[in-house]
Write an enzyme that holds these catalytic residues in place. Structure first.
Site, PDB file in Angstrom:
ATOM      1  CD  GLU A 121     -10.989  33.504  50.515  1.00 25.15           C
ATOM      2  OE1 GLU A 121     -12.067  34.024  50.887  1.00 25.15           O
ATOM      3  OE2 GLU A 121     -10.946  32.496  49.799  1.00 25.15           O
ATOM      4  CE  LYS A 123     -16.181  36.427  59.301  1.00 27.34           C
ATOM      5  NZ  LYS A 123     -17.134  37.522  59.388  1.00 27.34           N
ATOM      6  CG  ASP A 125     -17.140  44.148  59.102  1.00 28.91           C
ATOM      7  OD1 ASP A 125     -18.080  43.333  59.145  1.00 28.91           O
ATOM      8  OD2 ASP A 125     -16.786  44.854  60.064  1.00 28.91           O
ATOM      9  CE1 TYR A 233     -18.159  34.408  50.670  1.00 29.80           C
ATOM     10  CE2 TYR A 233     -17.398  36.676  50.907  1.00 29.80           C
ATOM     11  CZ  TYR A 233     -18.351  35.695  51.142  1.00 29.80           C
ATOM     12  OH  TYR A 233     -19.480  35.992  51.852  1.00 29.80           O
ATOM     13  CE  LYS A 322     -15.243  38.439  63.830  1.00 29.73           C
ATOM     14  NZ  LYS A 322     -16.611  38.045  64.129  1.00 29.73           N
ATOM     15  CB  CYS A 416      -9.749  79.701  77.484  1.00 33.62           C
ATOM     16  SG  CYS A 416      -8.341  78.585  77.458  1.00 33.62           S
ATOM     17  CB  CYS A 419      -5.515  81.556  79.247  1.00 32.97           C
ATOM     18  SG  CYS A 419      -6.556  81.869  77.816  1.00 32.97           S
ATOM     19  CB  CYS A 434      -9.034  79.813  73.799  1.00 30.46           C
ATOM     20  SG  CYS A 434      -7.903  80.896  74.665  1.00 30.46           S
ATOM     21  CB  CYS A 440      -4.003  80.567  75.809  1.00 31.49           C
ATOM     22  SG  CYS A 440      -4.676  78.959  76.248  1.00 31.49           S
TER      23      CYS A 440
END
Ligand code: IVH
Length: 677
Positions: A121, A123, A125, A233, A322, A416, A419, A434, A440
């Site tokens: 199954e 796990k 969280d 479960y 895990k 920037c 450039c 920018c 650029c």
């Protein structure tokens, strides 16, 4: 009781049962039986009738999910059977050892000859809970606490729509203590956090904290507004039915009571199948609609479980394998600003390399300047880095260390970094940009890369590394220059042989035959993605129409709002862009009208469609083209506004999500029937 009252009692009973059946179909089977409006009518009717007869309201009535008043404190509840924890396996070998331990012990007892059967199954969280149903009605819900007793959170658990207030079936058991995990699905978590930020509230760190935090509310109306779900479960104490002799039988029994079970469980035989399932789920993890942090393997036979027994902490018959951690700590070495195709500046943290989510990570995004300010990340800080699946690694937050002196606050650069043009912030936009445009180099490179990308002009071999060289060597300034490249020029570049250069020139030549939609998308006009480009192409048919008088009515095109319309008009009004477009056409880029013909009016006209799974009759791109011709809009993600999901082989979580949202799902062949009509 009077005749009249008896009659009302019966009517209430029928109404409640009918609503509970619909709840079951909607929340547990994810297969709604009636439209939402009809459901609402039933609920209103029940509320009205109960309002008129308050003495007939029952605790398990669907109107009673949210209690009226908050509780003052959490009472303590003793679990009838302790809630144990699980031992962890972090490596394959830990799992092999677990299987060996069980096999050897059962062999000694003469109880096993062949491989052990396990139930695998996900796990989940979230937060573990124990619910108590008495005579079929939900009587209590508690947190795990110390395993022997937890906190009474009945008022909050009742608000979770997928928790039945009454078990299904004619003869509900006298007692059922049932165990499960409350969690916040990923989409709900994202939605919730966005809203929290908008309201100036603190977002949750991850779905697990979100679930646990939501359950620890004194006021159930707060919990009711959190998108929580539950998967059951296991069982604790029970009375009034015979216990199945396998864990898989327990899951099926719980399901028959109307309790929601994680759909991804599986029976596996032998440790090598356990590992196969683990690897399979690890790949699937990212696309699952809920967070998991590993796989739980449980010996399937209850007799074998009993023979193995438990320590005071955890059973010997189960283990949690895990997944590698998706979050790790590291140190920020510097912070740079990267410039994207549209000039947006993205702050990027350069890190002391760290192994996270199965890869070495040395850069993590901070998304935009607001995020950087909010997270207040500075050079030298210790930070939590998250890398989940193929998602770009990100800085989650800094770890506060009061003792150390911190570096300087990072400000948005005024110029920037590439450039030196001005950097501006437009109101309402998260990004700082920018203003250099194609002056650029960064924007130039990214826009050429976008132009040649797969869903645009699809020039195979012309990747970002090569484009960087071409721009740095002043061979290419804009997308139109690509079509002037020669084999000779290309073969002089680093790591480029004659053969590769020839191939690239061949691919450039091939890209000239395209479609109007692709061409529009390739131009990289702000906020004109593939779908929008296709809609415009279908509407205008020719570039002359779009760039001419008619183009002024862009808002008539489905899904085009005033902002996108303005972006498009500004783009074509700019003489530099006009010059580039004509240069591209002069170079020989063309498309046949038939590929951008006005869509036919079909059953799918105006519908939003999502494709998922692998198609057997055509490529994904061909399917998209065909759907556009049917007048449909094709999007990548399933949401409430999707109308239809077409599923090929091995569909992933999109199909599941569509099912949950009650969106129509059809197979590839059913769609082809529509298409060929
Ligand atoms: S079974 C006696 N099954 O993991 C067995 N637990 O580390 C007890 N969890 O507190 C647990 N998914 O919160 C089990 N499919 C699953 C699970 C699961 C998540 C959590 C649960 C438990 C913790 C144990």
């Amino acid at each position: 009781m009077t005749e009249g009252l008896n009659h009302i009692k019966k009517e209430l009973e029928i109404l409640r049962n009918s609503i509970l059946e619909h709840d079951y179909a909607y929340y547990v089977l994810a297969d709604p039986t009636i439209p939402d409006a009809e459901y609402d009518r039933l609920l209103q009717k029940l509320k009205k009738l109960e309002g008129e007869n308050p003495q007939l309201v029952t605790e398990d009535s669907p109107t009673q999910r949210v209690g009226i008043s908050p509780v003052e404190e959490f009472a303590e509840i003793n679990h009838l059977v302790p809630m144990l924890s699980l031992d962890n396996a972090f490596h394959e070998q830990d799992l092999i050892n677990f299987d060996t331990r069980i096999t050897e012990r059962l062999q000694k007892l003469g109880k096993v000859k062949e491989n052990i059967e396990y139930v695998a199954e996900p796990k989940l969280d979230g937060a573990a809970v124990s619910l108590r149903y008495i005579d079929g009605s939900l009587a209590l819900a508690a947190t795990r606490g110390n395993g022997n007793s937890g906190e009474d959170i009945t008022h909050n658990v009742r608000t979770i729509a997928s928790v039945p207030l009454r078990l299904r079936g004619e003869n509900p058991p006298k007692l059922l203590e049932v165990r499960g995990e409350v969690f916040m699905p990923k989409d709900g978590f994202i939605r919730y956090n966005k809203l929290a930020l908008l309201n100036g509230e603190k977002p949750f760190m991850n779905p697990r904290n979100a679930a646990a935090g939501s359950l620890r509310q004194l006021d159930p109306s707060v919990t009711a507004n959190r998108p929580l779900e539950i998967f059951f479960y296991g069982m604790g104490q029970f009375d009034g039915f015979e216990r199945p002799d396998t864990h898989s039988g327990v899951l099926e029994l719980l399901y028959s009571f109307g309790l929601k079970i994680c759909p991804d469980w599986q029976i596996v035989v032998s440790v090598s199948d356990c590992l196969k399932y683990y690897n399979f789920m690890e790949k699937k993890r990212e696309s699952l609609p809920y967070e998991i942090d590993g796989i739980v393997f449980k010996t399937n036979s209850i007799l074998k479980q009993e023979l193995m027994g438990s320590s005071s902490r955890a059973p010997r018959w189960a283990i949690a394998h895990k997944f590698p951690a998706q979050e790790e700590l590291t140190i920020v070495e510097s912070i740079d600003f990267q410039v994207g195709r549209t000039g947006a500046l993205t702050p990027v943290a350069r890190l002391k390399p760290v192994f996270v989510g199965g890869a070495n990570v040395s850069n993590a995004t901070l998304h935009n300047i607001d995020e950087l300010v909010r997270k207040d990340v500075r050079i030298g800080d210790t930070v939590i880095i998250r890398r989940a699946g193929d998602v770009i690694p990100e800085v989650v937050k800094i770890v506060k260390q009061s003792s150390t002196k911190r570096g300087k606050k990072i400000d948005l650069p005024k110029r920037c970094p590439i450039c030196k043009s001005e950097v501006v912030r437009i109101e309402g936009e998260a990004a700082a940009r920018c203003v250099g445009g194609l002056i650029c180099d960064a924007q130039r490179k990214e826009s050429i890369y976008h132009f040649s990308s797969r869903n645009a002009l699809d020039i195979e071999g012309l990747g970002i590394k090569l484009i960087q060289q071409l721009v740095d060597n002043k061979l290419v300034n804009n997308p139109a220059d690509i079509y002037q490249l020669t084999v000779e020029q290309l073969s002089k570049l680093e790591r480029m042989g004659k053969k590769s250069a020839e191939n690239i020139v061949k691919n450039i030549e091939k890209s000239k035959a395209t479609s109007f939609g692709r061409f529009l998308y390739a131009l990289g006009i702000r906020e004109v993605g593939e779908v929008t480009a296709q809609s415009i192409a279908a509407h205008y048919e020719t570039l002359e129409n779009l760039m001419g008088e008619e183009g002024k009515d862009l808002c008539e095109v489905p899904d085009i709002g005033p902002i996108v319309a303005k972006n498009i008009q500004d783009f074509f009004a700019n003489p530099r862009n006009q010059k580039m477009v004509y240069k591209l056409l002069d170079a020989g880029i063309h498309w046949s009208k038939s590929r951008s013909i006005k869509p036919k009016r079909t059953e799918l006209t105006g519908k939003t469609v999502v494709l998922t799974g692998s198609l057997s009759s055509m490529t994904r791109d061909e399917a998209k083209q065909n759907l556009h011709q049917m007048g449909a809009k094709v999007t990548n993600n399933v949401s409430k506004s999707s109308d239809l999901v077409i599923v090929g082989d091995n569909p992933g979580s999109k199909a599941e999500k569509a099912k949950n949202l009650g969106i129509k799902i059809i197979s590839e062949s059913a769609w082809l029937d529509l298409f060929n009509k």
